[in-house]
Scaffold this motif. Sequence first.
Motif, mmCIF file in Angstrom:
data_model
loop_
_atom_site.group_PDB
_atom_site.id
_atom_site.type_symbol
_atom_site.label_atom_id
_atom_site.label_comp_id
_atom_site.label_asym_id
_atom_site.label_seq_id
_atom_site.Cartn_x
_atom_site.Cartn_y
_atom_site.Cartn_z
ATOM 1 N N ILE A 38 36.033 25.216 38.772
ATOM 2 C CA ILE A 38 36.905 25.275 37.624
ATOM 3 C C ILE A 38 35.632 24.947 36.485
ATOM 4 N N THR A 39 35.566 25.677 35.643
ATOM 5 C CA THR A 39 34.565 25.529 34.540
ATOM 6 C C THR A 39 35.095 26.097 33.137
ATOM 7 N N PRO A 40 34.727 25.772 32.005
ATOM 8 C CA PRO A 40 35.215 26.405 30.677
ATOM 9 C C PRO A 40 34.562 27.581 30.598
ATOM 10 N N SER A 41 35.006 28.726 29.577
ATOM 11 C CA SER A 41 34.498 29.798 29.471
ATOM 12 C C SER A 41 35.113 30.473 28.151
ATOM 13 N N ASP A 42 34.614 31.694 27.510
ATOM 14 C CA ASP A 42 35.264 32.152 26.300
ATOM 15 C C ASP A 42 36.604 32.881 26.717
ATOM 16 N N VAL A 46 38.955 34.635 36.943
ATOM 17 C CA VAL A 46 39.249 34.383 38.345
ATOM 18 C C VAL A 46 38.382 35.149 39.199
ATOM 19 N N GLU A 47 37.476 34.521 39.947
ATOM 20 C CA GLU A 47 36.654 35.467 40.679
ATOM 21 C C GLU A 47 36.578 34.754 42.108
ATOM 22 N N GLN A 48 36.722 35.552 43.394
ATOM 23 C CA GLN A 48 36.834 34.940 44.528
ATOM 24 C C GLN A 48 35.558 35.589 45.086
ATOM 25 N N VAL A 49 34.591 34.489 45.657
ATOM 26 C CA VAL A 49 33.235 35.070 46.525
ATOM 27 C C VAL A 49 33.218 34.319 47.579
ATOM 28 N N GLY A 50 33.456 35.217 48.767
ATOM 29 C CA GLY A 50 33.715 34.394 50.171
ATOM 30 C C GLY A 50 34.640 33.289 50.239
ATOM 31 N N PHE A 51 34.335 32.238 50.393
ATOM 32 C CA PHE A 51 35.388 31.218 50.471
ATOM 33 C C PHE A 51 35.254 30.367 49.291
ATOM 34 N N ILE A 52 34.620 30.824 48.140
ATOM 35 C CA ILE A 52 34.370 30.262 46.776
ATOM 36 C C ILE A 52 35.178 30.847 45.806
ATOM 37 N N LYS A 53 36.370 30.228 45.237
ATOM 38 C CA LYS A 53 37.141 30.655 44.047
ATOM 39 C C LYS A 53 36.672 30.001 43.013
ATOM 40 N N LYS A 54 36.233 30.812 42.003
ATOM 41 C CA LYS A 54 35.679 30.588 40.515
ATOM 42 C C LYS A 54 36.773 30.714 39.753
ATOM 43 N N VAL A 55 37.394 29.695 38.856
ATOM 44 C CA VAL A 55 38.172 29.791 37.854
ATOM 45 C C VAL A 55 37.427 29.451 36.573
ATOM 46 N N SER A 56 37.714 30.283 35.732
ATOM 47 C CA SER A 56 36.910 30.123 34.241
ATOM 48 C C SER A 56 38.273 29.888 33.122
ATOM 49 N N ILE A 57 38.395 28.878 32.514
ATOM 50 C CA ILE A 57 39.289 28.693 31.675
ATOM 51 C C ILE A 57 38.938 28.775 30.129
#
Length: 334
Positions: A38-42, A46-57
């Motif tokens: 989970i990281t900040p963004s503009d 949400v992006e799923q890459v393999g077993f890594i889920k990336k959530v931008s807030i």
Amino acid sequence: MRIAMLANMYGPKSGGIKTTLNSLSQQYEKLGHEVLVITPSDKDFVEQVGFIKKVSIASPSIPYTGGYRIIVRSKKIIEVLNSFHPDIIEISDRTTLISVARWARGKKIPTVFFAHERLDGVLSAFLPRFPFRRLLITNWNRLTNRIFTRIVATTEYAAFEFKKIKSQKLSIVPLGVDLEVFTPNWSMSGRGQGGEKFNYLISATRLSKEKDPLLLIEISRALQRKNINTPILIYGTGPMLQKMQEIVDAEDLNIYFMGYLSDKRQLAARIANADVYLAPGPIETFGLSALEALACGTPVLCRESSALKEIIDSSCGVALPRQAEAWVVQIENL
């Protein structure tokens, strides 16, 4: 295991924190763990890459930092964490994200705080006249120590403020370097060839106040006074870029701003072929880019006030005070 990783002060061109999150999450995935980042963004994304889920807030940017953002929607983070059901949470921030650590403590979810900076160093850089600074630092470190399950620092320098309060939760775990990318094998020619004693000097740093990039300007001036026509290549960007470019143009200094280079292999090649790597940052808690330079076989000059003095010795560079002339002397001798 389900591992959640949270960070603030994060942008599209962030350095150490972004590298750490990317590397750790990829290694966790290789070991078979599910990972949430989970990281900040503009914007929310949400992006799923393999077993890594990336959530931008979606988060506000911090003025005068060149794009760094900070998450203020703690409830949104907790909502995402509740759906992920983490077994452990790793947090690379203790400003707005400390509330998430407090929530996790109530849920009996273990938390790890990664000490990427020292609070006294940050306050010295941005708020040098802040009242009751020592009291604030001590109390905030004690609060951090009380709320988090574990504290991880990468150097003795970074660990100092927690040792000072006698933390029993502290571990020192050094960062590493990708030796397949950062290697002397990139070297394409002998250093110091082509008529000049030096080819070029290099620095890869964020151009922001806490990194003190203006020292690079002073080093260029000192080189010019000694009639050493050695260019300094600066890789990176930040809020001080325009001011520095104006100084360079006005004084006709031999400095080139190369911008942000995302390709690590290209950056490694440029570092490997430099004569000296310059690390001007006074409060580096690790200095990963300088370690990458050492892996490339390039000697490093660094500030004696930073954590880099723990790894720099006469065989690979010198730790120096903030005196441009002293840096030039060492550049001539290396």
